[in-house]
Scaffold this active site. Structure first.
Site, short mmCIF file in Angstrom:
data_model
loop_
_atom_site.label_atom_id
_atom_site.label_comp_id
_atom_site.label_asym_id
_atom_site.label_seq_id
_atom_site.Cartn_x
_atom_site.Cartn_y
_atom_site.Cartn_z
N GLY A 122 0.83 -1.21 0.00
CA GLY A 122 0.00 0.00 0.00
C GLY A 122 0.86 1.24 0.00
N ASN A 123 0.24 2.37 0.17
CA ASN A 123 1.01 3.62 0.28
C ASN A 123 0.31 4.57 1.24
OD1 ASN A 123 -0.73 5.55 -1.31
ND2 ASN A 123 -0.42 3.93 -2.81
N ARG A 124 0.93 5.73 1.49
CA ARG A 124 0.47 6.59 2.58
C ARG A 124 -0.57 7.62 2.18
NH1 ARG A 124 5.65 8.94 5.13
NH2 ARG A 124 4.08 10.07 6.34
N SER A 125 -1.12 7.51 1.00
CA SER A 125 -2.08 8.52 0.56
C SER A 125 -3.36 8.43 1.41
CB SER A 125 -2.41 8.31 -0.91
OG SER A 125 -3.38 9.23 -1.30
N ALA A 138 -3.30 7.62 -5.54
CA ALA A 138 -1.96 7.05 -5.70
C ALA A 138 -2.12 5.55 -5.95
CB ALA A 138 -1.13 7.31 -4.45
#
Ligand code: CTP
Length: 415
Positions: free
Chosen positions: A219-222, A286
């Site tokens: 995943g990512n931090r968006s 993102a």
């Protein structure tokens, strides 16, 4: 851009009306302010005048130096009857805060000040935001007055519950936040009067999750905050907004259609379906650039070790931009980390076929992913435009203004 009339009556919450006037002006509305005498004992007319760029009127006998014009408009050649002009020309009239005294006058049809006279003479949507002590609000007289006004088609914006101005008091009577007040006035504006009426806007927000096994993902931090601010700003301008939310914990703004997705493939499929109908794509999400080539069907055990084969995901923005038709605007986002950020974002503009790249330098810890504030550079074929650090809402407005400029340019016949 609407002509908003803001009536301010006497109460401590009058200070919040300053912020409301600021937000409405920032959103591009022409705002004129009417104050009761009592309101001027709480906040100064000069503050409103500085914010909206037009004189405040209090008495119906005062001459309006602008002759009933709203900021941004030309003054009429003749000098109209002052107390009828603003009420006759506004697109909506909001009284905030509305004190118990002013509410009782409005319910009785009194016309003893610029605020009350204009209210009586106004045929545009009228809204009231009561704010007072909770016992005054709960009193039968106030409630009966509000019921009368509601019956007459006045929209009453319920006060919030919480700490009140007098020390230690708690209850219903707080003026709602200025953002909410503005959203309610904008929602009450007649259709066709808002700048983005008739536009369909597709916003993507959040970060995708690409499964490794049933419990783990890449995943990512968006957080989705920027996309949500864009969706809210577009809806306020009158657009029909669809928000494709990838793992966004925040609620969608009022009036926005939300479709939840999890993976980049789901986002690509949903965006592919919605894009054909959209006039504007704001690709703020993102999506992961890579996913596990073959996610495990069962939970992986630590003891088994893990070697992850990755495969690239589809570049959704580039794919959509390649099938765009005339009249569609495509906006991409670039989160770059320091050095050569502008060159890289400009390269992205060309490579992905977008009209605008919103560049976010994520090496600055004050802005970006989880923060409430942002600062961006807007990159188009024509040049660069810096938007200094501000709330994500204000940055969203600046992005939509740039989209407006691009659309105006695209619709002009070339010389
Ligand atoms: N984007 C997309 N599909 C992807 C990845 C990104 O549509 N699979 C979109 C994002 O929503 C954003 C823009 O492309 O609007 C920029 O994303 P970014 O990941 O920075 O672009 P990349 O092409 O991956 O560039 P880089 O080479 O810097 O990784």
């Amino acid at each position: 851009m609407a002509r908003l009339l803001l009536g301010v009556s006497g109460g401590i919450a009058a200070y919040k009306a300053l912020e409301l006037a600021r937000l409405a002006t920032l959103a591009g509305h022409g705002v004129r302010v009417l104050m009761t005498e009592t309101a001027t004992r709480f906040v100064g007319a000069a503050s409103f005048e500085g914010i909206v760029g037009a004189p405040v009127l209090t008495s119906e006998f005062e001459r309006d130096p602008l002759r009933g014009a709203f900021p941004g408009e030309e003054q009429p050649g003749h000098d109209p009857i002052g107390h009828l002009e603003l009420a006759g020309r506004c697109d909506a009239y909001l009284v905030a805060p509305a004190s118990a005294n002013t509410i009782s006058k409005l319910a009785a049809g009194a016309a003893d000040s610029m605020l009350t006279t204009s209210f009586l003479a106004c045929t545009a949507p009228r809204l009231l935001a009561p704010a007072m002590n909770d016992r005054m609000y709960a009193d039968a007289a106030t409630q009966a007055n509000l019921a009368t006004l509601r019956e007459r088609g006045v929209e009453v914006i319920e006060p919030g519950e919480g700490k009140l101005a007098s020390r230690g008091e708690f209850g219903r009577g707080r003026l709602p936040d200025p953002e909410l007040l503005l959203a309610r006035v904008e929602a009450a504006l007649p259709a066709g009067d808002r700048p983005w009426d008739g536009l369909r806007v597709l916003v993507t927000a959040g970060g995708t999750r690409e499964p490794i096994d049933p419990v783990r993902f890449i995943g990512n931090r968006s957080s989705g905050r920027m996309g949500i601010a864009l969706a809210a700003a577009a809806a306020k301008r009158g657009a029909e907004v669809t928000l494709l939310a990838a793992n966004v914990a925040l609620p969608a703004p009022a009036g926005v259609r939300r479709v939840d997705v999890e993976t980049a493939a789901q986002l690509a499929a949903a965006a592919g379906e919605e894009f054909a109908e959209a006039h504007v794509l704001l690709m703020a999400a993102a999506p992961a650039d890579f996913r596990a080539a073959s996610p495990a069907a069962g939970k992986l055990r630590r003891s088994e070790g893990l070697e992850l084969a990755l495969e690239p995901t589809e570049d959704i923005l580039a794919a959509l931009a390649s099938r765009r038709r005339d009249g569609q605007s495509v906006v991409g986002f670039a989160a770059e980390h320091g050095g050569k950020a502008i060159e890289r974002a400009r390269d992205k503009l060309e490579r992905k076929g977008a009209d605008l790249i919103v560049l976010n330098d994520v090496s600055n810890p004050e802005i970006g992913f989880e923060s409430e504030r942002n600062a961006v550079t807007l990159i188009t074929a024509g040049g660069e435009n810096e938007v200094p650090i501000d709330s994500k809402e204000a940055v969203a407005e600046a992005i939509l203004d740039e989209v407006d400029r691009l659309r105006a340019k695209a619709s002009r016949p070339s010389a």
